[in-house]
Design an enzyme around this catalytic site. Structure first.
Site: not given
Length: 480
Positions: A177, A429, A457
């Protein structure tokens, strides 16, 4: 856009200590010292913390010479604002160690155990007790973004690989991320320090404004809301019942929470941040079920029903996650965020509750329509309802209006990239938009991408073995 490049000194090792954990892992805790501001190294230093892990070996016959050091793989956590788990609890450790790496879990500056930022810490900065306190605190926070995290990594790398030839002194990085955002900045700033890059949900939206990012993520959030209410249609009425109670009992200020702060309807709707996680639908439903049951059976919201909301998003304990959320998309001068998520959300008919003039959210949405949750967005309301953030409202406003941010990415450098990049990209996502991620993958030569529409995610946590296997297959396997 020109990236600022500075001489990077080797970090200073303050102390380290090793211990063995079950599973044949040798874990070492490191404390490093690096400059607070690489543009002005004499202005002060901060401490970085990291844990490294490697296989604990007990040879039958002691070797004649010490073994050659294993190559480093550095894990960069998401956020921003979160420290790392212990290596033995991280899904990457076993695979990385079995592939011959020693793994370093380095907490980003300002988070975890790396001189962590908090309300109290900012209040103790020199100058924070005078009329310039807001500027002092904002200027400190401006040093906490991904460009300086890259410089921290380079500083630590130079220490840990001192004496090695150049080709052995490079290391690998693994960005999850926001850690992927750091990784793309690393490719821009100091590709000479990298051997390879692994990314999960971390193909940063290079060249895109904050508004473009939130226009994309709001679209995906609307889609996820529709799927949520398809799974839990009863929550259309449940949420309206809870919202009506909050508005009636607490008004605009909201219902006081047991640990401080307030539960307003807008704050309740921000639990939609979980809509994009594996298991997030059920987590949100459980929150609403507890609140509704409390109202149905007792006529008020009990402490037990309210307490989970206090830690649902960790803005009180990880304030950088809130304060710098939009700053991650401010790539260079002239890119003030100006509360981008708030502005974009207000332009969408599906989110009337973001209107400043809206006194009643329940009356602003038709009775037969669901009230929609938001996603991974930070709004001014967070600085009115979270006890740790309330004193920082002026600092947040200062950062939102800042338009002299340093650049984060070098597009020209990325276009001539030679470092192998292996990325997992998730089509659904909700946090790092797939379309924008694909643009970045197309921009950078050498990117191999595993794309899937059956993971979200947080797949590195929820489906770790599968994700990691795909990434290492991208590196080690062939297509034909």
């Amino acid at each position: 856009m020109v990236l600022q490049r500075f001489a990077i000194p080797a970090a200073k090792l303050l102390r380290s200590r090793s211990h063995i954990v079950p599973g044949q892992l040798l874990v070492t805790e490191h404390f490093f010292q690096v400059p607070l501001d690489y543009a002005n190294p004499s202005s002060g230093a901060i401490t970085l913390f990291g844990r490294s892990a490697t296989k604990h070996e007990t040879p039958i016959v002691p070797p004649d010479e010490p073994p050659a050091p294993k190559p480093w793989l550095v894990f960069l956590e998401g956020g921003p604002g979160f420290g790392n788990r212990e290596p033995q609890d991280h899904p990457l450790t076993r695979t990385a160690v079995s592939h011959g790496y020693q793994v370093l879990y380095l907490d980003h500056r300002g988070v975890g155990l790396s001189t962590p930022v908090s309300k109290e810490m900012l209040a103790r900065l020199p100058g924070s007790d005078g009329p310039g306190a807001v500027d002092v605190q904002a200027n400190y926070l401006k040093l906490m973004r991904q460009d300086n995290t890259v410089r921290d990594c380079e500083s630590v790398r130079k220490l840990l690989t001192d004496g090695l030839p150049e080709h052995k002194a490079r290391w690998s990085i693994f960005g999850q991320s926001y850690g992927g955002f750091v990784s793309i900045s690393y490719l821009s700033l100091h590709p000479e320090g990298l051997r390879e890059v692994f990314l999960t949900g971390g193909l940063a939206p290079v060249g895109k404004t904050a508004d473009q990012v939130y226009e994309a993520t709001f679209r995906k959030t609307i889609e996820r809301n529709a799927l949520y209410y398809k799974k839990f249609p009863e929550d259309v009425e449940a949420l309206r019942q809870i919202a009506t109670y909050i508005e009636t009992e607490g008004g605009r200020q909201g219902v006081p929470l047991p640990g401080g702060g307030f539960l307003t309807v807008p704050r309740l709707l921000t639990i939609g941040i979980a809509l994009g996680f594996h298991g997030g639908f059920d987590q949100i439903h459980s929150i609403l079920l507890h609140l509704k049951t409390s109202l149905d059976q007792l006529g008020f919201l009990t402490r037990a029903s309210l307490t989970p909301l206090e830690s649902f998003t960790s803005f009180d304990t990880n304030i950088i996650y809130a304060v710098l959320q939009e700053a991650l998309y401010c790539d260079g001068p002239g890119n003030a965020s100006n509360w981008s998520a708030q502005r974009v959300g207000q332009s969408l008919a599906q989110f009337p509750w973001l209107s400043k003039d809206n006194d009643s959210i329940t009356s602003s949405v038709a009775p037969d329509q669901p009230i929609l949750f938001s996603g991974e967005m930070v709004f001014p309301l967070h600085f009115e309802t979270y006890p740790e953030l309330i004193p920082l409202r002026a600092v947040a406003e200062k950062l939102a209006s800042t338009n002299d941010w340093p650049a984060l990415y070098d597009i020209d450098q990325l276009r001539k990239n030679k470092v192998p990049v292996y990325a997992a990209s998730f089509i659904h996502d909700m946090y790092v938009d797939y379309g924008l991620a694909k643009d970045t993958a197309d921009l950078i030569p050498g990117v191999k991408t595993f794309e899937t529409n059956v993971m979200y995610h947080n797949a590195l946590r929820a489906k770790a073995e599968e994700v990691i296997q795909h990434l290492f297959s991208l590196r080690d396997d062939v297509l034909d």
